[in-house]
Structure formats: structure tokens, C-alpha cells
Design a protein around this motif. Sequence first.
Motif, PDB file in Angstrom:
ATOM      1  N   TYR A  32       0.868  -1.164   0.000  1.00  0.00           N
ATOM      2  CA  TYR A  32       0.000   0.000   0.000  1.00  0.00           C
ATOM      3  C   TYR A  32       0.914   1.226   0.000  1.00  0.00           C
ATOM      4  O   TYR A  32       1.932   1.254   0.689  1.00  0.00           O
ATOM      5  CB  TYR A  32      -0.886   0.021   1.246  1.00  0.00           C
ATOM      6  CG  TYR A  32      -1.794  -1.168   1.380  1.00  0.00           C
ATOM      7  CD1 TYR A  32      -1.840  -1.903   2.558  1.00  0.00           C
ATOM      8  CD2 TYR A  32      -2.624  -1.565   0.339  1.00  0.00           C
ATOM      9  CE1 TYR A  32      -2.679  -2.988   2.706  1.00  0.00           C
ATOM     10  CE2 TYR A  32      -3.460  -2.662   0.478  1.00  0.00           C
ATOM     11  CZ  TYR A  32      -3.486  -3.375   1.655  1.00  0.00           C
ATOM     12  OH  TYR A  32      -4.319  -4.454   1.797  1.00  0.00           O
ATOM     13  N   PHE A  34       1.276   5.604   0.083  1.00  0.00           N
ATOM     14  CA  PHE A  34       0.632   6.807   0.590  1.00  0.00           C
ATOM     15  C   PHE A  34       1.497   8.031   0.294  1.00  0.00           C
ATOM     16  O   PHE A  34       2.719   7.944   0.194  1.00  0.00           O
ATOM     17  CB  PHE A  34       0.465   6.730   2.122  1.00  0.00           C
ATOM     18  CG  PHE A  34      -0.318   5.559   2.612  1.00  0.00           C
ATOM     19  CD1 PHE A  34       0.262   4.303   2.717  1.00  0.00           C
ATOM     20  CD2 PHE A  34      -1.637   5.709   3.001  1.00  0.00           C
ATOM     21  CE1 PHE A  34      -0.454   3.208   3.181  1.00  0.00           C
ATOM     22  CE2 PHE A  34      -2.364   4.626   3.484  1.00  0.00           C
ATOM     23  CZ  PHE A  34      -1.768   3.378   3.567  1.00  0.00           C
ATOM     24  N   TYR A  36       1.829  11.951   2.126  1.00  0.00           N
ATOM     25  CA  TYR A  36       1.437  12.860   3.183  1.00  0.00           C
ATOM     26  C   TYR A  36       2.120  14.199   2.947  1.00  0.00           C
ATOM     27  O   TYR A  36       3.200  14.265   2.350  1.00  0.00           O
ATOM     28  CB  TYR A  36       1.876  12.328   4.553  1.00  0.00           C
ATOM     29  CG  TYR A  36       1.100  11.148   5.059  1.00  0.00           C
ATOM     30  CD1 TYR A  36       1.413   9.857   4.642  1.00  0.00           C
ATOM     31  CD2 TYR A  36       0.050  11.311   5.966  1.00  0.00           C
ATOM     32  CE1 TYR A  36       0.707   8.765   5.114  1.00  0.00           C
ATOM     33  CE2 TYR A  36      -0.657  10.217   6.445  1.00  0.00           C
ATOM     34  CZ  TYR A  36      -0.322   8.958   6.017  1.00  0.00           C
ATOM     35  OH  TYR A  36      -1.026   7.872   6.489  1.00  0.00           O
ATOM     36  N   LYS A  49      -3.814   7.704  -1.341  1.00  0.00           N
ATOM     37  CA  LYS A  49      -3.253   6.368  -1.180  1.00  0.00           C
ATOM     38  C   LYS A  49      -3.552   5.515  -2.409  1.00  0.00           C
ATOM     39  O   LYS A  49      -4.536   5.749  -3.123  1.00  0.00           O
ATOM     40  CB  LYS A  49      -3.806   5.683   0.067  1.00  0.00           C
ATOM     41  CG  LYS A  49      -5.294   5.366  -0.015  1.00  0.00           C
ATOM     42  CD  LYS A  49      -5.784   4.688   1.263  1.00  0.00           C
ATOM     43  CE  LYS A  49      -7.274   4.375   1.183  1.00  0.00           C
ATOM     44  NZ  LYS A  49      -7.779   3.752   2.449  1.00  0.00           N
TER      45      LYS A  49
END
Lengths: 114, 114
Positions: A32, A34, A36, A49
Motif C-alpha cells: 500500500y 501513501f 502525506y 493512497k
Amino acid sequence: AQSVAQPEDQVNVAEGNPLTVKCTYSVSGNPYLFWYVQYPNRGLQFLLKYITGDNLVKGSYGFEAEFNKSQTSFHLKKPSALVSDSALYFCAVSGRYNFNKFYFGSGTKLNVKP
Amino acid sequence: DAGITQSPRYKITETGRQVTLMCHQTWSHSYMFWYRQDLGHGLRLIYYSAAADITDKGEVPDGYVVSRSKTENFPLTLESATRSQTSVYFCASSGGELSNQPQHFGDGTRLSIL
């Protein structure tokens, strides 16, 4: 070793131009991914994501990211940068079912000049 | 809507002292995390907790102790502070069972150890 790399410490772009912040990963299996963003003296804020499916993921504030499995990359993009996009951006990767394998990149400082 | 709060925001202490950083979340999230942020290293996971009374080590746990007697609180204790523990500490929480859920971060505690 499983990890995530952000090859650029800093990216400079003029307001109105497209921006790209690069991220590559090295994680076994199907990770996974992501992105930020961190503003000064604040915690990280989730942008977007990739879990599965469409390789182009759309997120907050007009950002999107493109997942490329063959190149093990997950670059963050925006068609037209704003001065307010200036911040520190972190890519992160996690293995499935393993919270202790959640790795952050070292961060890329984005400077958008007027 | 407080979300996740950390206290204190700033702390200065001396080597050898015990210091506790507090983290409180109002979402009833199952998972909570402690990270440290150092220049050039991004964020590194210290400890995490899957639920009350369940904690586990992350990447850099040495010198730190955590507890989680209540779902909403996850304090981090440095039992005998060292200068190498000078850092910015972030607490985060996540509501998902799987590692594909984004984490929500507090605004951090800037800790200086003299």
C-alpha cells in the motif's frame, strides 16, 4: 530490505507550472502506498493512497499520484502548482497486515515560487 | 473536533531524567503509533498499539516505554533521557484493521535533551 526512497531533498517549481515529487519503493508483495504533506510545526496530513486498481490516484488539494509497478514508483503530481503547496512531502509504504512495516521516505521539500 | 492531541508541544529536559509525552485521540481508533522525526531520516516508528493493553515494537524502540490502558491514550516514556533522543515526536492513530488505512497525526512534541 524493504524501504521507500525520495531521491530529491528539494524540488523548486514556479507557480502555475506542473510539479512532480518522486518516490520509489522496495517492498515485497503488493504494498500500500501513501503520500502525506507536512506544514511547518504541524503533523503529517494524508493526501492520497494507492491500494489496488487504477494506477492514477486522485487525492486532496488537486494532487494525484501515478503507481508504476514495473518501475516500483509512486510519483506525486499536480498540473498547476500553487505557492500554498510549499511544504514537506512524504511518501510512505506499508506491507499488508503489518503495521510495523510502515516505512516513510526521508521527505522532499517543495518550494513553489510566485 | 479535537482529533488527536499531543502534550506538551515543547519540552526541554536534562540527560538522565524521565519524561513522558502524552497522546490523546477522540476517534476511538484501534491503532495508535509513536514516531520520531529527525532530519534526513523521515519518520521512524518507535512503538505501536493495536488496542488497549496490546503494544509492539517498531523500528527504533530502545530507550522508550509505552502503555495503553485506555483506547484513547497512548503515552510514551523516556525512562532515562539521552541526547540522542532529542527529536520531534509524533503520535498517530488509525481506525482500520488493515495497513491500508491512512494514519492521522498530532502536531508533535519538540523534545530537547541537554
